[in-house]
Design a protein around this motif. Structure first.
Motif, mmCIF file in Angstrom:
data_model
loop_
_atom_site.group_PDB
_atom_site.id
_atom_site.type_symbol
_atom_site.label_atom_id
_atom_site.label_comp_id
_atom_site.label_asym_id
_atom_site.label_seq_id
_atom_site.Cartn_x
_atom_site.Cartn_y
_atom_site.Cartn_z
ATOM 1 N N UNK A 92 137.427 10.581 -46.727
ATOM 2 C CA UNK A 92 137.841 11.175 -48.003
ATOM 3 C C UNK A 92 137.632 12.710 -48.097
ATOM 4 N N UNK A 93 136.714 13.037 -47.320
ATOM 5 C CA UNK A 93 136.599 14.651 -47.167
ATOM 6 C C UNK A 93 137.769 15.329 -46.528
ATOM 7 N N UNK A 94 138.251 14.742 -45.501
ATOM 8 C CA UNK A 94 139.413 15.069 -44.806
ATOM 9 C C UNK A 94 140.780 15.122 -45.539
ATOM 10 N N UNK A 95 140.744 14.127 -46.378
ATOM 11 C CA UNK A 95 142.080 13.934 -47.440
ATOM 12 C C UNK A 95 141.869 15.012 -48.513
ATOM 13 N N UNK A 96 140.636 15.243 -49.071
ATOM 14 C CA UNK A 96 140.469 16.160 -50.163
ATOM 15 C C UNK A 96 140.589 17.433 -49.382
ATOM 16 N N UNK A 97 140.066 17.622 -48.345
ATOM 17 C CA UNK A 97 140.360 19.154 -47.564
ATOM 18 C C UNK A 97 142.004 19.416 -47.518
ATOM 19 N N UNK A 98 142.742 18.384 -47.104
ATOM 20 C CA UNK A 98 144.098 18.533 -46.877
ATOM 21 C C UNK A 98 144.697 18.747 -48.427
ATOM 22 N N UNK A 99 144.312 17.958 -49.285
ATOM 23 C CA UNK A 99 144.897 18.145 -50.625
ATOM 24 C C UNK A 99 144.922 19.540 -51.096
ATOM 25 N N UNK A 100 143.586 20.087 -50.958
ATOM 26 C CA UNK A 100 143.316 21.285 -51.476
ATOM 27 C C UNK A 100 143.931 22.612 -50.793
ATOM 28 N N UNK A 101 144.425 22.127 -49.571
ATOM 29 C CA UNK A 101 145.154 23.476 -48.812
ATOM 30 C C UNK A 101 146.730 23.198 -49.182
ATOM 31 N N UNK A 102 147.026 22.129 -49.335
ATOM 32 C CA UNK A 102 148.422 21.927 -49.618
ATOM 33 C C UNK A 102 148.666 22.472 -51.103
ATOM 34 N N UNK A 103 147.826 21.976 -51.856
ATOM 35 C CA UNK A 103 147.969 22.745 -53.157
ATOM 36 C C UNK A 103 148.062 24.059 -53.425
ATOM 37 N N UNK A 104 147.144 24.563 -52.184
ATOM 38 C CA UNK A 104 147.267 25.948 -52.307
ATOM 39 C C UNK A 104 148.305 26.673 -51.811
ATOM 40 N N UNK A 105 149.056 26.107 -50.960
ATOM 41 C CA UNK A 105 150.266 26.484 -50.046
ATOM 42 C C UNK A 105 151.548 26.383 -50.954
ATOM 43 N N UNK A 106 151.386 25.394 -52.107
ATOM 44 C CA UNK A 106 152.730 25.318 -52.939
ATOM 45 C C UNK A 106 152.428 25.533 -54.225
ATOM 46 N N UNK A 107 153.560 25.981 -55.027
ATOM 47 C CA UNK A 107 153.361 26.575 -56.430
ATOM 48 C C UNK A 107 153.770 25.339 -57.317
ATOM 49 N N UNK A 108 154.505 24.350 -56.954
ATOM 50 C CA UNK A 108 155.026 23.502 -57.731
ATOM 51 C C UNK A 108 154.190 22.188 -57.560
ATOM 52 N N UNK A 109 153.545 21.734 -58.600
ATOM 53 C CA UNK A 109 152.773 20.182 -58.609
ATOM 54 C C UNK A 109 153.715 19.269 -58.157
#
Length: 130
Positions: free
Chosen positions: A72-89
């Motif tokens: 869950x920590x790896x997926x959470x880290x991935x999601x935060x990184x992807x969220x920072x990379x893209x502007x659109x939800x």
């Protein structure tokens, strides 16, 4: 409404903190939320298993709990990184779903790609022999 749409992100980045500081703070807050949510569940599960079965294998239970926290920590880290990379939800959601489907054991896309590449490198053709 997200931070970008409401203007909160612009205000937050206008403060002395850098973008990296904001990203790390967001990551730490999300990871702490994961841990604070899962640890009590492990305790309750351990108590229930002990009461029903008269005990639990502590090493196996601890390894399983640790693996779940890591996953869950790896997926959470991935999601935060992807969220920072893209502007659109919607792009964030598409990237996360696409990544999950690519690596998912259900679709086996990753297995097919790797097996084709290994077949090409070691056998000289894309034909996969089982």
């Amino acid at each position: 409404m997200g931070e970008r749409e409401s203007g909160t992100l612009k205000l937050r980045l206008g403060l002395p903190a850098t973008k990296r500081d904001v990203l790390l703070a967001k990551l730490v807050s999300r990871l702490s939320l994961v841990v604070v949510t899962l640890l009590p569940l492990f305790v309750v599960l351990g108590v229930l298993m002990s009461s029903v079965y008269g005990g639990i294998p502590l090493v196996a239970f601890g390894l399983t709990a640790g693996w779940l926290l890591f996953y869950t920590s790896v997926w959470t880290t991935f999601v935060v990184g992807v969220s920072a990379a893209f502007t659109s939800p919607f792009r964030v959601l598409a990237a996360i779903c696409g990544t999950y489907l690519f690596f998912s054991p259900v679709t086996r896309i990753w297995d097919m790609v790797v097996m084709c590449l290994f077949s090409l490198v070691f056998a000289g053709s894309l034909t996969i022999h089982h």
